[in-house]
Design a protein around this motif. Sequence first.
Motif, mmCIF file in Angstrom:
data_model
loop_
_atom_site.group_PDB
_atom_site.id
_atom_site.type_symbol
_atom_site.label_atom_id
_atom_site.label_comp_id
_atom_site.label_asym_id
_atom_site.label_seq_id
_atom_site.Cartn_x
_atom_site.Cartn_y
_atom_site.Cartn_z
ATOM 1 N N GLU A 1 4.624 4.264 12.828
ATOM 2 C CA GLU A 1 4.417 4.935 11.752
ATOM 3 C C GLU A 1 5.226 5.303 10.921
ATOM 4 N N SER A 2 4.811 5.974 9.836
ATOM 5 C CA SER A 2 6.211 5.383 8.749
ATOM 6 C C SER A 2 6.578 6.790 8.668
ATOM 7 N N ASN B 1 -2.568 -0.519 15.177
ATOM 8 C CA ASN B 1 -2.963 -1.998 13.989
ATOM 9 C C ASN B 1 -3.227 -1.783 12.445
ATOM 10 N N ARG B 2 -1.742 -0.989 11.991
ATOM 11 C CA ARG B 2 -1.571 -0.499 10.980
ATOM 12 C C ARG B 2 -0.568 -0.810 10.743
ATOM 13 N N ILE B 3 0.125 -1.275 9.655
ATOM 14 C CA ILE B 3 1.359 -0.988 8.782
ATOM 15 C C ILE B 3 1.803 0.352 7.903
ATOM 16 N N PRO B 4 3.332 0.426 7.837
ATOM 17 C CA PRO B 4 3.885 -0.248 7.917
ATOM 18 C C PRO B 4 4.978 -0.410 9.681
ATOM 19 N N ASN C 1 1.536 3.389 1.889
ATOM 20 C CA ASN C 1 2.637 3.539 4.089
ATOM 21 C C ASN C 1 3.620 2.662 3.429
ATOM 22 N N MET D 1 2.818 13.618 6.289
ATOM 23 C CA MET D 1 1.839 12.638 7.300
ATOM 24 C C MET D 1 0.386 13.345 7.587
ATOM 25 N N LYS E 1 6.779 3.436 1.025
ATOM 26 C CA LYS E 1 7.544 4.532 1.732
ATOM 27 C C LYS E 1 8.923 3.849 2.083
ATOM 28 N N LEU F 1 -11.775 -3.890 7.836
ATOM 29 C CA LEU F 1 -10.962 -3.248 7.091
ATOM 30 C C LEU F 1 -11.928 -2.219 7.887
ATOM 31 N N GLN G 1 -3.393 -7.616 11.271
ATOM 32 C CA GLN G 1 -3.142 -6.145 12.309
ATOM 33 C C GLN G 1 -3.673 -6.009 13.339
ATOM 34 N N PHE G 2 -4.212 -7.185 13.428
ATOM 35 C CA PHE G 2 -4.844 -7.396 15.196
ATOM 36 C C PHE G 2 -3.853 -8.536 16.346
ATOM 37 N N GLN H 1 -14.363 0.096 11.356
ATOM 38 C CA GLN H 1 -13.084 -0.280 13.142
ATOM 39 C C GLN H 1 -13.400 0.520 14.396
ATOM 40 N N THR I 1 0.959 -1.352 -0.297
ATOM 41 C CA THR I 1 0.092 -0.271 -0.223
ATOM 42 C C THR I 1 0.980 1.296 0.077
ATOM 43 N N ILE J 1 -3.356 -7.149 5.391
ATOM 44 C CA ILE J 1 -4.634 -6.452 6.861
ATOM 45 C C ILE J 1 -5.942 -6.890 6.045
HETATM 46 N N1 LIG Z 1 0.238 6.897 10.033
HETATM 47 C C1 LIG Z 1 0.715 5.388 9.364
HETATM 48 C C2 LIG Z 1 -0.935 5.281 8.286
HETATM 49 C C3 LIG Z 1 -0.603 3.924 8.014
HETATM 50 C C4 LIG Z 1 -2.006 3.229 7.455
HETATM 51 O O1 LIG Z 1 -2.286 3.775 7.567
HETATM 52 N N2 LIG Z 1 -1.988 2.208 6.902
HETATM 53 C C5 LIG Z 1 -3.019 1.039 6.536
HETATM 54 C C6 LIG Z 1 -2.421 0.492 5.167
HETATM 55 S S1 LIG Z 1 -2.445 2.559 3.430
HETATM 56 C C7 LIG Z 1 -2.900 -0.125 7.260
HETATM 57 O O2 LIG Z 1 -2.441 -0.756 8.438
HETATM 58 N N3 LIG Z 1 -4.024 -0.754 7.535
HETATM 59 C C8 LIG Z 1 -4.656 -1.673 7.822
HETATM 60 C C9 LIG Z 1 -6.478 -1.278 8.731
HETATM 61 O O3 LIG Z 1 -6.987 -0.177 8.768
HETATM 62 O O4 LIG Z 1 -6.447 -2.165 9.223
HETATM 63 C C10 LIG Z 1 1.826 5.533 8.764
HETATM 64 O O5 LIG Z 1 1.979 6.490 8.010
HETATM 65 O O6 LIG Z 1 2.223 4.710 9.027
#
Ligand SMILES: N[C@@H](CCC(=O)N[C@@H](CS)C(=O)NCC(=O)O)C(=O)O
Length: 256
Positions: free
Chosen positions: A98-99, A78-81, A39, A132, A42, A250, A66-67, A253, A37, A61
Amino acid sequence: MKRARTKSKTKHAAAAKRPAAKRRRTHAPIELYYWPTPNGWKVSIMLEECGLPYVVRPVDISKGDQFTPQFLAISPNNRIPAIVDPSGPGGRPISIFESGAILQYLGRKTGKFYPRDERARVAVDEWLFWQMGGLGPMAGQANHFRRYAPETITYALARYTDEVHRLLGVMNMRLADRDYLAGRYSIADMACVGWVRVVERGWQELSEFPHLKRWLETVRGREAVRRGMGIRIEAASAVDMKDPKVRAVLFGQRAR
Ligand SMILES: N[C@@H](CCC(=O)N[C@@H](CS)C(=O)NCC(=O)O)C(=O)O
C-alpha cells in the motif's frame, strides 16, 4: 577461507567504529517492487527525494507477476508498489504494501517530507488519504472507462469524469493560498502528482485550475520527481493493452 573470514571480521570491526550515519550507508538497499504507474511513482519519487539507496524489482503486472507466491507474501493485495527494507525496525527486515503506508513509513524512517509536529502531520495525512480514497481510485476508473473498456459506457464515463473534475476543483482551491497541499512539500504531493499527470495527459486540460496547474509544474520540475517518474522498464513500454492475454491478466479479476 581462513583469510576471508579474518578479512570480513576486520571489515565489521571497522564498520562498527564508524559514526552511525556512515555505518547506515553500508546497509543493503531497499527493494522496490515496482512497475511504472502512478502508484509505483509515488514510492520511487519518495526514495529519490530522500536519497535512500534502493534497487528496483520489476513486477510485470501485464504478465501476472503480481500473483506469484513470492510477491503475494509481501503484497497480499496483488498490487504494486511494495518495498522490503532490510534495515527495518529493530534492524530487522520489514515488507510493506500500500503506497500510503510505504510513504508514511519512509517519512518516519528518514524524518523527511512527513512532519513530526502533530498538526502539520494531520494536514499531510488528510491529503494523503484524500488521494488514496478519492483522486487515485476515481482517476483510475475514469481512465479505465475511457481507454480500456471494450465499449463506451456513457454513464460510467460521466460519473467518474465528473468526480475527477470535482476533485481537481477541490485541489485547486486548496492550492490557491499555499504552495503545496499541506503547506510544505510532503508525501501528500508525491502521492498526487502522478495521478494529476495522468488526468492532464488523458483528458483534462488544466487551464480552468490555475493553482493546480502551477503546482503540477512546480512538483514535476523537481529533479527527484523527474528521476522517480523516469525509471525506464523496457518491458513496460512494450505492453499492448489491446492484447487479449494482457487484458485477461489485468481485467475481470475475482477472488482466487
Ligand atoms: N491502493 C494501492 C493501489 C495499487 C494499485 O492499484 N496498483 C496497480 C498499478 S497502478 C497494480 O498493481 N495493478 C495490478 C493488477 O491490477 O493486478 C496502493 O496505493 O498501493
